[in-house]
Design a protein around this motif. Structure first.
Motif, short mmCIF file in Angstrom:
data_model
loop_
_atom_site.label_atom_id
_atom_site.label_comp_id
_atom_site.label_asym_id
_atom_site.label_seq_id
_atom_site.Cartn_x
_atom_site.Cartn_y
_atom_site.Cartn_z
N ARG A 34 -7.53 -5.83 9.26
CA ARG A 34 -6.08 -5.94 9.39
C ARG A 34 -5.45 -4.55 9.49
N GLU A 35 -5.87 -3.63 8.63
CA GLU A 35 -5.35 -2.27 8.69
C GLU A 35 -5.76 -1.59 9.99
N SER A 84 2.95 1.90 4.19
CA SER A 84 3.25 2.06 2.75
C SER A 84 2.15 2.82 2.03
N LYS A 85 0.99 2.95 2.64
CA LYS A 85 -0.14 3.65 2.03
C LYS A 85 -0.21 5.11 2.46
N LYS A 99 9.79 1.57 5.12
CA LYS A 99 10.49 0.28 5.06
C LYS A 99 11.44 0.05 6.24
N LYS A 158 4.96 -6.78 9.60
CA LYS A 158 4.43 -6.85 8.22
C LYS A 158 3.19 -5.96 8.08
N GLU A 159 2.30 -6.05 9.05
CA GLU A 159 1.06 -5.28 8.98
C GLU A 159 1.33 -3.78 9.10
N GLU A 193 4.17 -2.28 8.22
CA GLU A 193 4.79 -1.85 6.96
C GLU A 193 3.74 -1.71 5.86
N ASN A 194 2.81 -2.65 5.79
CA ASN A 194 1.75 -2.58 4.79
C ASN A 194 0.92 -1.31 4.96
#
Length: 174
Positions: free
Chosen positions: A31-32, A113-114, A133, A106-107, A109-110
């Motif tokens: 996913r990442e 965020s890292k 965000k 969503k992916e 942003e996820n």
């Protein structure tokens, strides 16, 4: 930024160092990896998600992507294929994965965020908020691509050919 006749636009995009941080990130899952590939693809081509969804191997003409964007349909765009984009195309058999814009968002942003440099707070709509965000597929793709082209001193008429913009007013926002 100069105020345009249509008002002003808040420019949020990845800066060169932030994009470098994304490119250096080692994905921990499929996913990442997909999210990183989409960020890489969009930020190196300036494509919209609608164009990525309808991507065709026929668009690859030598060292360029040559296509008519979904939004304008009559303006031909020719974008040089960066090494990272070529690698994604070859790895995905010229079918870069693309699904709903909401899921992509969503992916992205996820993943973002890292990345430490994207956790910094920026002023946005009168508030301080972490940059990751407020990043969208459009800001990561087209805005980042155009901003980096301009910072790299690529002549504006050339940038317009890459992005499909027909007026300087719209391009001046970047």
């Amino acid at each position: 930024f100069k105020k345009l006749s249509k008002g002003t636009v808040e420019l949020v995009c990845l800066e060169k160092d932030e994009l470098a941080d994304v490119l250096a990130y080692e994905p921990k899952s499929r996913r990442e990896q997909r999210a990183k590939d989409i960020i890489t693809f969009l930020s190196h081509t300036g494509m919209r998600v609608s164009d990525l969804r309808s991507f065709s191997k026929d668009w690859v003409v030598g060292d360029f992507l040559d296509f008519y964007p979904q939004k304008t349909k009559t303006i031909r765009v020719q974008v040089p294929i960066a090494k990272q984009v070529r690698e994604i195309l070859e790895r995905t058999n010229y079918k870069p994965y693309c699904y709903s814009e909401r899921q992509i968002g969503k992916e992205i942003e996820n993943l973002c965020s890292k990345i430490e440099s994207l956790k910094k707070k920026i002023g946005y709509n009168g508030k301080l908020i972490e940059k990751y965000k407020v990043l969208t597929t459009h800001s990561i793709g087209r805005k980042t691509f155009i901003n980096i082209c301009i910072q790299s001193a690529i002549p504006l008429p050339t940038v317009m050919g890459y992005s499909g913009h027909t007026t300087m007013d719209v391009l001046n926002v970047y």
